[in-house]
Write a protein that holds these residues in place. Structure first.
Motif, PDB file in Angstrom:
ATOM      1  N   LEU A  61      28.967  56.846  27.220  1.00  0.00           N
ATOM      2  CA  LEU A  61      28.650  58.233  26.894  1.00  0.00           C
ATOM      3  C   LEU A  61      29.379  59.136  27.889  1.00  0.00           C
ATOM      4  O   LEU A  61      29.043  59.170  29.066  1.00  0.00           O
ATOM      5  N   ASP A  87      27.644  64.414  18.815  1.00  0.00           N
ATOM      6  CA  ASP A  87      26.428  63.746  19.284  1.00  0.00           C
ATOM      7  C   ASP A  87      25.600  63.372  18.065  1.00  0.00           C
ATOM      8  O   ASP A  87      24.700  64.094  17.638  1.00  0.00           O
ATOM      9  N   PHE A 142      26.553  55.782  31.155  1.00  0.00           N
ATOM     10  CA  PHE A 142      26.619  57.222  30.974  1.00  0.00           C
ATOM     11  C   PHE A 142      27.077  57.910  32.249  1.00  0.00           C
ATOM     12  O   PHE A 142      26.883  57.412  33.354  1.00  0.00           O
TER      13      PHE A 142
END
Length: 458
Positions: free
Chosen positions: A12, A58, A79
């Protein structure tokens, strides 16, 4: 964590400089790699060309099925701190009990069993770590490297050596990420107030760097810039200092500038190298190169390999990055986004080109940094002859009332200063064709480099 059991890695914020290096690492290890990013970039395009699936919305439905249906013990979600807590994909992975780790935590685990040399500091760490990686890459077994910029020698931010046990890492202080590392050796370049949105005050910055220094392994090596006044105690490592200005353990002599290139002699407690001529210019790069070379001497690398590495080092993209040179104009781009970086960069340019009029384009990065360092920005940018300010690049932040680029402009003391839009900027540069043009900033000003270069060359 046993990465041998990981088959699928989802990132991410995959397009970030640190995240993309991890993506390349896991792809090289044979994992299926995919990810999300908010913005398509050159790094994202590079990863896509390597077969990595990336999307830019997203949207949970866009996550490839192998990251949602495979056994969870074979899936790793990484992330970046730039991902907001309300990010839908991030929340979904957390709520469904996937293994979710921060980038820094994963980097710490990857490097745990290697001989790791970490470069930390609020300024200079990218150039020093990339220079170290280039020197080590001259050796038979090479090195692994996770870099915070694109090496101009290798056109990448990640180096891999199949038989190498040396890993060079840029140790990022943002979000205290560098505290996940356990380096064998480390360099600390500067400990200035920055990221106050995370640290709140300068003492907390110092405390975090002290904790980092204390993580260097027992009898390891810790090289600290003398001017930083950073004196962490207690530490397990052996400590030495470097400087190109002050009396330090590692220092230089006989500094000369000829045809835009510096030459100097390097003196350390472990030996001296004469007539080093770095492949990059700028006074602050003399300091960066001296730090890298000093650590390499301390590590016992052959002097000829060090000298060869220094002389063939081409630097890092967006670090004193000379974009264009014509009969009438020079254009240099730099990532500088903190007052101390701006001072060092502009002063170095002035040192190399003392008779030229300098026009600087600066894009402030973050509302909080603009608010916290407005006076410093005003002082640094006053070193220019002409200033063109762009709007603040917000990155992860929401606007702060009454904080705009005008906040900085009012602090700048030179008379020739203005704020403009990007479309206005191109018209100004076409009309003025500055003698010496600088672009500075950590935001999307990088996307302006190529069109500005074309204007200068036209």
């Amino acid at each position: 964590m046993n990465f041998n059991n990981i088959h699928n890695v989802y990132l991410l914020g995959i397009g970030g400089i640190g995240m993309s290096a991890l993506a390349k690492y896991f792809k090289l290890k044979g994992c299926n790699v995919a990810g999300y990013d908010r913005t398509q970039s050159a790094l994202c395009d590079e990863l896509s060309q390597a077969g990595i699936n990336i999307h830019y919305s997203d949207d949970i439905s866009l996550i490839p099925k192998e990251f949602t249906t495979t056994f969870k013990e074979h899936i790793l979600i990484i992330f970046t701190p730039a991902i907001p807590q309300n990010h839908r994909e991030f929340i979904w992975f957390k709520e469904n009990n996937f293994t979710v780790k921060k980038r820094a935590e994963v980097l710490g685990e990857i490097t745990l069993n290697s001989y790791t040399i970490a470069v930390a500091g609020t300024h200079g760490k990218t150039t020093i770590s990339t220079c170290l990686a280039h020197i080590y890459n001259q050796l038979e077994n090479g090195c692994n490297a996770f870099l915070g910029g694109i090496s101009k020698n290798y056109h990448t931010n990640f180096l891999y050596a199949e038989n190498g046990n040396i890993t060079i890492v840029e140790a990022d202080e943002y979000d205290r990420s560098f505290l996940q590392l356990l380096p064998s050796s480390a360099i600390v370049t500067a400990v200035d107030a920055d990221h106050l949105d995370i640290y709140n005050n300068y003492q907390n910055v110092v405390d975090a760097f002290t904790q980092f220094a204390q993580k260097v392994k027992e009898n390891g090596k810790l090289l600290i810039k003398k001017e930083s006044k950073f004196n962490p105690k207690p530490v397990n490592a052996n400590v030495a200092t470097y400087s190109v200005k002050e009396n330090a353990d590692c220092t230089i002599s006989d500094l000369q500038l000829y045809n835009g290139k510096f030459t100097f002699n390097l003196h350390t407690p472990w030996g001296n190298i004469e007539k080093l001529t770095p492949g990059i210019t700028g006074m602050f790069n003399v300091e960066n190169v001296a730090a890298a070379a000093s650590m390499c001497i301390w590590e016992g690398i052959d002097f000829n390999k060090i000298k060869s590495g220094i002389e063939t080092f081409l630097g890092v993209k967006r670090r004193f990055d000379v974009q264009a040179v014509t009969t009438n104009s020079i254009y240099i781009d730099d990532y500088a986004h903190h007052p101390e970086e701006l001072k060092a960069f502009i002063s170095s340019v002035r040192g190399v080109y003392p008779k030229k009029q300098i026009t600087g384009i600066f894009q402030p990065h973050l509302y909080t940094r603009t608010r916290d360092f407005a006076d410093g920005f005003g002082e640094a940018l006053s070193l220019l002859d002409k200033l063109i300010l762009l709007d603040i690049y917000p990155a992860r932040e929401l606007p702060i009332q009454n904080i705009t680029s005008k906040t900085i402009l009012e602090k700048v003391k030179i008379k020739d200063k203005t704020i403009c839009t990007i479309s206005q900027l191109f018209k100004i540069i076409k009309k003025q064709k500055p003698e010496l043009l600088l672009t500075m900033g950590a935001g999307d000003i990088a996307q302006l480099v190529e069109p500005l270069k074309n204007i200068i060359l036209s």
